[in-house]
Scaffold this motif. Structure first.
Motif, PDB file in Angstrom:
ATOM      1  N   ASP A 154      79.084  23.436 -32.823  1.00  0.00           N
ATOM      2  CA  ASP A 154      79.769  22.709 -31.729  1.00  0.00           C
ATOM      3  C   ASP A 154      79.025  22.889 -30.339  1.00  0.00           C
ATOM      4  N   VAL A 155      78.364  23.858 -30.116  1.00  0.00           N
ATOM      5  CA  VAL A 155      77.770  24.173 -29.157  1.00  0.00           C
ATOM      6  C   VAL A 155      76.618  23.371 -28.945  1.00  0.00           C
ATOM      7  N   ALA A 156      75.826  23.039 -30.079  1.00  0.00           N
ATOM      8  CA  ALA A 156      74.686  22.318 -30.082  1.00  0.00           C
ATOM      9  C   ALA A 156      75.035  20.851 -29.733  1.00  0.00           C
ATOM     10  N   LEU A 157      76.228  20.391 -30.073  1.00  0.00           N
ATOM     11  CA  LEU A 157      76.566  19.071 -29.469  1.00  0.00           C
ATOM     12  C   LEU A 157      76.660  19.053 -27.913  1.00  0.00           C
ATOM     13  N   GLU A 158      77.192  20.045 -27.449  1.00  0.00           N
ATOM     14  CA  GLU A 158      77.234  20.271 -25.878  1.00  0.00           C
ATOM     15  C   GLU A 158      75.861  20.418 -25.305  1.00  0.00           C
ATOM     16  N   VAL A 159      75.101  21.239 -25.886  1.00  0.00           N
ATOM     17  CA  VAL A 159      73.637  21.295 -25.188  1.00  0.00           C
ATOM     18  C   VAL A 159      72.905  20.157 -25.463  1.00  0.00           C
ATOM     19  N   GLU A 160      72.966  19.539 -26.367  1.00  0.00           N
ATOM     20  CA  GLU A 160      72.373  17.938 -26.741  1.00  0.00           C
ATOM     21  C   GLU A 160      72.902  17.023 -25.430  1.00  0.00           C
ATOM     22  N   SER A 161      74.226  17.120 -25.407  1.00  0.00           N
ATOM     23  CA  SER A 161      75.009  16.135 -24.469  1.00  0.00           C
ATOM     24  C   SER A 161      74.381  16.593 -22.924  1.00  0.00           C
TER      25      SER A 161
ATOM     26  N   LEU B 178      74.925  21.156 -46.062  1.00  0.00           N
ATOM     27  CA  LEU B 178      75.141  20.843 -47.538  1.00  0.00           C
ATOM     28  C   LEU B 178      73.802  21.863 -48.448  1.00  0.00           C
ATOM     29  N   MET B 179      72.915  22.229 -47.763  1.00  0.00           N
ATOM     30  CA  MET B 179      71.618  23.160 -48.239  1.00  0.00           C
ATOM     31  C   MET B 179      72.390  24.482 -48.093  1.00  0.00           C
ATOM     32  N   TYR B 180      73.028  24.877 -47.145  1.00  0.00           N
ATOM     33  CA  TYR B 180      73.600  26.000 -46.889  1.00  0.00           C
ATOM     34  C   TYR B 180      74.630  26.371 -48.221  1.00  0.00           C
ATOM     35  N   SER B 181      75.362  25.338 -48.576  1.00  0.00           N
ATOM     36  CA  SER B 181      76.414  25.431 -49.379  1.00  0.00           C
ATOM     37  C   SER B 181      75.858  25.600 -50.885  1.00  0.00           C
ATOM     38  N   LYS B 182      74.746  25.283 -51.009  1.00  0.00           N
ATOM     39  CA  LYS B 182      73.867  25.179 -52.310  1.00  0.00           C
ATOM     40  C   LYS B 182      73.390  26.496 -52.711  1.00  0.00           C
ATOM     41  N   ILE B 183      73.390  27.231 -51.488  1.00  0.00           N
ATOM     42  CA  ILE B 183      72.718  28.684 -51.970  1.00  0.00           C
ATOM     43  C   ILE B 183      74.008  29.436 -52.824  1.00  0.00           C
ATOM     44  N   PRO B 184      73.536  30.003 -53.754  1.00  0.00           N
ATOM     45  CA  PRO B 184      74.097  30.801 -54.723  1.00  0.00           C
ATOM     46  C   PRO B 184      74.752  32.035 -53.890  1.00  0.00           C
TER      47      PRO B 184
ATOM     48  N   GLY C 277      64.125  11.938 -33.851  1.00  0.00           N
ATOM     49  CA  GLY C 277      65.137  10.962 -33.990  1.00  0.00           C
ATOM     50  C   GLY C 277      66.486  11.092 -34.797  1.00  0.00           C
ATOM     51  N   GLU C 278      66.566  12.174 -35.645  1.00  0.00           N
ATOM     52  CA  GLU C 278      67.658  12.393 -36.432  1.00  0.00           C
ATOM     53  C   GLU C 278      68.858  12.768 -35.485  1.00  0.00           C
ATOM     54  N   LEU C 279      69.984  12.075 -35.859  1.00  0.00           N
ATOM     55  CA  LEU C 279      71.397  12.458 -35.099  1.00  0.00           C
ATOM     56  C   LEU C 279      71.570  13.890 -35.467  1.00  0.00           C
ATOM     57  N   LEU C 280      72.250  14.351 -34.570  1.00  0.00           N
ATOM     58  CA  LEU C 280      72.661  15.958 -34.615  1.00  0.00           C
ATOM     59  C   LEU C 280      73.544  15.939 -35.689  1.00  0.00           C
ATOM     60  N   SER C 281      74.545  14.925 -36.029  1.00  0.00           N
ATOM     61  CA  SER C 281      75.555  14.971 -36.932  1.00  0.00           C
ATOM     62  C   SER C 281      75.239  14.963 -38.267  1.00  0.00           C
ATOM     63  N   ASP C 282      73.904  13.981 -38.596  1.00  0.00           N
ATOM     64  CA  ASP C 282      73.263  14.083 -39.578  1.00  0.00           C
ATOM     65  C   ASP C 282      72.535  15.287 -40.147  1.00  0.00           C
TER      66      ASP C 282
END
Length: 134
Positions: free
Chosen positions: A117-124, A72-78, A60-65
């Motif tokens: 971006d492709v994930a948004l298309e695929v979901e659509s 955010l998690m990726y940016s936290k990786i040193p 149920g999580e929105l793709l944008s969320d």
């Protein structure tokens, strides 16, 4: 604060949390950031890979969320242990169910941003296909 949430620090972390000024931590993101700044084990770099590798899109999580949470998690990786772009794309694709993952991987995106971006298309496309089956 439950000791099971922070087994490495247990009672010390709970004591630290209670000593924080009232309303200093205003939301869960602030708690995460503050806790990691104070208690994060900078030597345990495996933590980042484990957390990143375990990211999954919630039901149920929105793709944008999910994209925001993933980025955010990726940016936290040193930087010294940050995964390659290819690895990040595989982790991203694997965060979805198998059909969705396969469709993302077949597109052979050059960057993580392209894959998102492709994930948004695929979901659509999936949503349109699902609506047509009624």
């Amino acid at each position: 604060m439950d000791e099971s949430l922070c087994p490495k620090h247990g009672r010390e972390a709970r004591k630290w949390f209670r000593e924080q000024a009232p309303r200093y931590i205003t939301d869960i993101k602030a708690l995460d950031d503050t806790f990691l700044k104070h208690w994060g084990d900078k030597k345990d770099l495996l933590y980042y890979h484990t957390e990143f590798g375990n990211l999954k899109r919630e039901n149920g999580e929105l793709l944008s969320d999910f994209n925001k949470r993933f980025n955010l998690m990726y940016s936290k990786i040193p930087a010294k242990v940050k995964t390659t772009t290819t690895s990040a794309k595989l982790t991203y694709a694997n965060a979805f169910d198998s059909d969705f993952c396969l469709q993302l991987r077949e597109r052979r995106c050059a960057t993580l941003a392209d894959m998102q971006d492709v994930a948004l298309e695929v979901e659509s496309n999936i949503m349109v296909g699902t609506q047509g089956k009624c």
